[in-house]
Design an enzyme around this catalytic site. Sequence first.
Site, PDB file in Angstrom:
ATOM      1  N   ILE A 133       0.949  -1.229  -0.010  1.00 55.13           N
ATOM      2  CA  ILE A 133      -0.006  -0.096   0.013  1.00 55.13           C
ATOM      3  C   ILE A 133       0.905   1.233  -0.016  1.00 55.13           C
ATOM      4  O   ILE A 133       0.738   2.246  -0.874  1.00 55.13           O
ATOM      5  CB  ILE A 133      -1.073   0.036   1.292  1.00 55.13           C
ATOM      6  CG1 ILE A 133      -2.062  -0.958   0.985  1.00 55.13           C
ATOM      7  CG2 ILE A 133      -1.584   1.485   1.583  1.00 55.13           C
ATOM      8  CD1 ILE A 133      -3.201  -0.624   0.258  1.00 55.13           C
ATOM      9  N   VAL A 136       2.820   1.723  -3.452  1.00 53.74           N
ATOM     10  CA  VAL A 136       1.917   1.984  -4.317  1.00 53.74           C
ATOM     11  C   VAL A 136       1.532   3.754  -4.248  1.00 53.74           C
ATOM     12  O   VAL A 136       1.640   4.490  -5.195  1.00 53.74           O
ATOM     13  CB  VAL A 136       0.812   1.337  -4.666  1.00 53.74           C
ATOM     14  CG1 VAL A 136      -0.214   1.924  -5.792  1.00 53.74           C
ATOM     15  CG2 VAL A 136       1.394  -0.199  -5.242  1.00 53.74           C
ATOM     16  N   GLU A 137       1.283   3.835  -3.115  1.00 56.49           N
ATOM     17  CA  GLU A 137       0.662   5.146  -2.757  1.00 56.49           C
ATOM     18  C   GLU A 137       1.652   6.378  -2.975  1.00 56.49           C
ATOM     19  O   GLU A 137       1.577   7.334  -3.789  1.00 56.49           O
ATOM     20  CB  GLU A 137      -0.165   5.458  -1.554  1.00 56.49           C
ATOM     21  CG  GLU A 137      -1.352   4.693  -1.398  1.00 56.49           C
ATOM     22  CD  GLU A 137      -2.495   5.380  -1.971  1.00 56.49           C
ATOM     23  OE1 GLU A 137      -2.486   6.379  -2.569  1.00 56.49           O
ATOM     24  OE2 GLU A 137      -3.484   4.692  -2.084  1.00 56.49           O
ATOM     25  N   THR A 138       2.804   6.153  -2.076  1.00 51.69           N
ATOM     26  CA  THR A 138       3.851   7.235  -2.130  1.00 51.69           C
ATOM     27  C   THR A 138       5.196   6.951  -2.222  1.00 51.69           C
ATOM     28  O   THR A 138       5.984   8.051  -1.884  1.00 51.69           O
ATOM     29  CB  THR A 138       3.521   8.045  -0.857  1.00 51.69           C
ATOM     30  OG1 THR A 138       3.708   7.535   0.185  1.00 51.69           O
ATOM     31  CG2 THR A 138       2.206   8.559  -0.966  1.00 51.69           C
ATOM     32  N   TYR A 335      -5.509  -1.768  -9.113  1.00 51.19           N
ATOM     33  CA  TYR A 335      -4.964  -1.098  -7.857  1.00 51.19           C
ATOM     34  C   TYR A 335      -4.666  -2.310  -6.779  1.00 51.19           C
ATOM     35  O   TYR A 335      -3.317  -2.461  -6.248  1.00 51.19           O
ATOM     36  CB  TYR A 335      -5.557  -0.079  -7.063  1.00 51.19           C
ATOM     37  CG  TYR A 335      -5.093   0.513  -5.891  1.00 51.19           C
ATOM     38  CD1 TYR A 335      -4.278   1.459  -5.756  1.00 51.19           C
ATOM     39  CD2 TYR A 335      -5.493  -0.335  -4.654  1.00 51.19           C
ATOM     40  CE1 TYR A 335      -3.791   1.947  -4.559  1.00 51.19           C
ATOM     41  CE2 TYR A 335      -5.001   0.129  -3.399  1.00 51.19           C
ATOM     42  CZ  TYR A 335      -4.206   1.234  -3.169  1.00 51.19           C
ATOM     43  OH  TYR A 335      -3.516   1.814  -2.126  1.00 51.19           O
TER      44      TYR A 335
END
Length: 356
Positions: A133, A136-138, A335
Amino acid sequence: MVKTAHKTRPAKRAIRHRRLARHQAASRQPALPGPIYAQRTDAMLAADDIAARRDLPPDWVRQAIGQAHYLPQVARFIQPPPPGTPKNWQVYRSRFIDPVRIRAGVQFWQDNQQMLTRAQEQTGVPAEIIVGILGVETIYGQQMGSFRVIDALTTLAFDFPASHPRAAARSEFFKAELEQFLSLTHRTGMDPLMPLGSFAGAMGMTQFMPSSWVKYAIDFDGDDRVDLFNSAADAIGSVANYFKAFNWQAGLPTHYAVRFDSATLSLPALLAPDILPTFSVESFVAHGAVLEGAALQHPGKLALVELQNGDAPPSYVAGTENFYAITRYNWSSYYAMAVIELGQEVAQEMARARNP
């Protein structure tokens, strides 16, 4: 982060899908400001309404919203893709499963081993899912966005593009997020003009929308404050807490391999529920899906997840309740699979580092 529903809603899922696809490019672009909202009667009336309902100082709310700038880039980024734009899992995957994220993930895991282990023990959410998570996010906090959150949320609350097919509903959603943001910053003493985030107003390593910050963010490092911008521990604990709230089942796989029996296959029936787990193993197989090994003993429901590959044949997996839980973070099966596979790649590199 968006609100949840029992079934994927394409419009909301598309917002998050596009936000991630454009995240790297958008985070590097300066947010060129347009006019401020201080002279907008509708914005100032909304400020007074927020202040009254949230018991906030009216002048403080007016000043915060009044100093927000309209951002034309935000209005452009939020638009849906042109009709007929093909989806391609392999292209999408390549954006997130790459050497940069894998190396950063290994370093993050090594630096935060204790917190990841504690989060897994307390919630049942595997470390590799949390690592997936945040990667992928930041990229573990490296790219948290360059848009002032107050600008992004105010733009989308009061100037959501009218051409969007769900403009009215989306405008109301962002007005609610703006209200949550103002309440959060006032309660915590955060300057509402300072936080930077995505073009949709998502914040921190976790890219939580304000409502998700309020509901699911936790103090995991024990310093009596929640800081998703600077505390890796708080980010780890908050992701795990989010999935716990959405019924993560410890020890349950996210998905199984699946192939088809052409003689009995009823693909439309299998795809009809979208990614919501609906089928027992028996009914799944009866519709022509072929499972093997542990998948045949799966205790809960399954969904057939289709990942399109442009002009090439689609890929399919049998998604479990835990696969569905990941899509509650971002309403996209693409995602969810990227999160899973990035976490797996990082875990494999960790294993190789321990046993060269």
